[in-house]
Design an enzyme around this catalytic site. Structure first.
Site, PDB file in Angstrom:
ATOM      1  N   LYS A  41       0.839  -1.208   0.000  1.00 49.72           N
ATOM      2  CA  LYS A  41       0.000   0.000   0.000  1.00 49.72           C
ATOM      3  C   LYS A  41       0.872   1.255   0.000  1.00 49.72           C
ATOM      4  O   LYS A  41       0.618   2.214  -0.735  1.00 49.72           O
ATOM      5  CB  LYS A  41      -0.918  -0.010   1.236  1.00 49.72           C
ATOM      6  CG  LYS A  41      -2.030  -1.040   1.149  1.00 49.72           C
ATOM      7  CD  LYS A  41      -2.768  -1.270   2.474  1.00 49.72           C
ATOM      8  CE  LYS A  41      -3.816  -2.379   2.295  1.00 49.72           C
ATOM      9  NZ  LYS A  41      -4.548  -2.693   3.536  1.00 49.72           N
ATOM     10  N   GLN A  72      -4.320  -1.582   9.799  1.00 46.21           N
ATOM     11  CA  GLN A  72      -4.327  -2.880   9.138  1.00 46.21           C
ATOM     12  C   GLN A  72      -4.899  -3.947  10.070  1.00 46.21           C
ATOM     13  O   GLN A  72      -4.518  -4.046  11.237  1.00 46.21           O
ATOM     14  CB  GLN A  72      -2.881  -3.238   8.716  1.00 46.21           C
ATOM     15  CG  GLN A  72      -2.760  -4.513   7.898  1.00 46.21           C
ATOM     16  CD  GLN A  72      -3.415  -4.432   6.525  1.00 46.21           C
ATOM     17  OE1 GLN A  72      -3.560  -3.357   5.948  1.00 46.21           O
ATOM     18  NE2 GLN A  72      -3.819  -5.566   5.989  1.00 46.21           N
ATOM     19  N   ASP A 109     -10.915   3.165   4.996  1.00 47.08           N
ATOM     20  CA  ASP A 109     -11.363   1.773   4.900  1.00 47.08           C
ATOM     21  C   ASP A 109     -12.889   1.673   4.870  1.00 47.08           C
ATOM     22  O   ASP A 109     -13.430   0.620   4.535  1.00 47.08           O
ATOM     23  CB  ASP A 109     -10.878   0.988   6.127  1.00 47.08           C
ATOM     24  CG  ASP A 109      -9.681   0.099   5.845  1.00 47.08           C
ATOM     25  OD1 ASP A 109      -9.556  -0.370   4.697  1.00 47.08           O
ATOM     26  OD2 ASP A 109      -8.881  -0.118   6.766  1.00 47.08           O
TER      27      ASP A 109
END
Ligand code: GUN
Length: 292
Positions: free
Chosen positions: A50, A94, A117
């Site tokens: 990412k 994460q 997210d």
């Protein structure tokens, strides 16, 4: 007959090119903060990917790698700091997190306007209400993939296998918002094959290698394989397989490969979400007024 291959990389590239162009028009390049707790090898690799891709498209990113023994209070402190920081436009923690940290407490703590997210309950609620929201990356990436290849969604029978918060549930909302008739099947569904055979659009997101076999697929259906399962071959070598058996290619009308299908869309969508968050923050006025 072999299914049409719905490749992810060209669609991801188009999404990234658009994100990069929009980013360059903002007063400052969007900045994504990525938080990782512990050393889970898959998480280390995903976070590295990412951050690398963010740099490639001209976004700024900072990785906060915390020790596996980090307490929930310490992680919440970091999130509060990132929420207050005007220079941070997007925050990603994460998953999965170590056992001593409650995932829900962490996801609730992220400022919804920086929640790239789309896991904060406010964004989840807006999505289900059919209103604009920051949307989870893998499901939003799947919608872009379907649009790019001209796969019809409105009015079709869509069956999602898997009800995770990361993929199955938000994808159900997105497909519903796009006028599909949506069924969500899962590990407790009776006669899964009878349900999947009714699908014009079948999305496999169960995390079970080769779960979807040819006899479970309606001839000509579009099949989206979200599975990324690491398995060992007979020779003891690790490789990636999807949730869809390779022989499904002889029945389906169109199929996403693994790797090279949905996977590249997730990171591209994350960066698009980061640019979108930054745009909304600029539009709403000084970022400093937005955050607590
Ligand atoms: N772990 C696996 N997929 C994801 C994702 O989309 N977002 C986050 N934050 N963690 C993940």
């Amino acid at each position: 007959m072999s299914a049409r291959v719905l490749a992810g990389p060209p669609v991801a590239a188009a999404l990234l090119a658009d994100a990069a162009a929009r980013a360059s028009r903002l007063p400052a390049l969007p900045h994504l903060a990525i938080v990782r707790v512990g050393d889970d090898p898959a998480s280390v690799s995903y976070v590295r990917g990412k951050a690398r891709k963010a740099g490639e498209v001209g976004l700024r990113s900072t990785v906060h790698a915390l020790p596996g023994a980090t307490s929930q209070a310490e992680l919440l402190d970091l999130i509060a700091t990132l929420n207050r920081d005007d220079d941070v436009n997007g925050i990603l923690v994460q998953l999965p997190l170590p056992a001593q940290i409650a995932e829900a407490a962490v996801l609730h703590a992220i400022d919804p306007r920086k929640d790239v997210d789309g896991f904060h309950p406010l964004n989840v609620g807006e999505l289900w209400a059919g209103r604009p929201a920051l949307t989870p990356c893998t499901p939003a990436g799947i919608m872009s993939l379907l649009a790019h290849y001209g796969i019809p969604v409105a009015g079709v029978r869509a069956v999602i296998v898997g009800r995770s918060h990361l993929v199955g549930r938000p994808l159900a909302a997105l497909l519903l918002n796009a006028d599909a008739t949506v069924t969500v099947a899962h590990s407790r569904t009776h006669d899964l094959g009878a349900v999947t055979r009714g699908a014009d659009l079948l999305i496999a997101a169960a995390g079970r290698p080769a779960l979807i076999t040819p006899e479970m697929v309606k001839p000509g259906a579009t099949v989206i394989d979200v599975g990324i399962n690491r398995v060992l071959s007979a020779a003891g070598k690790g490789h990636l397989v999807g949730d869809v058996h390779p022989e499904v290619a002889s029945v389906a009308g169109a199929l996403t490969p693994v790797p090279g299908g949905v996977g590249p869309m997730t990171v591209a969508q994350l960066l698009a979400n980061t640019v979108h968050a930054a745009e909304m923050q600029v539009q709403a006025g000084a970022v400093g007024e937005l955050v607590r």
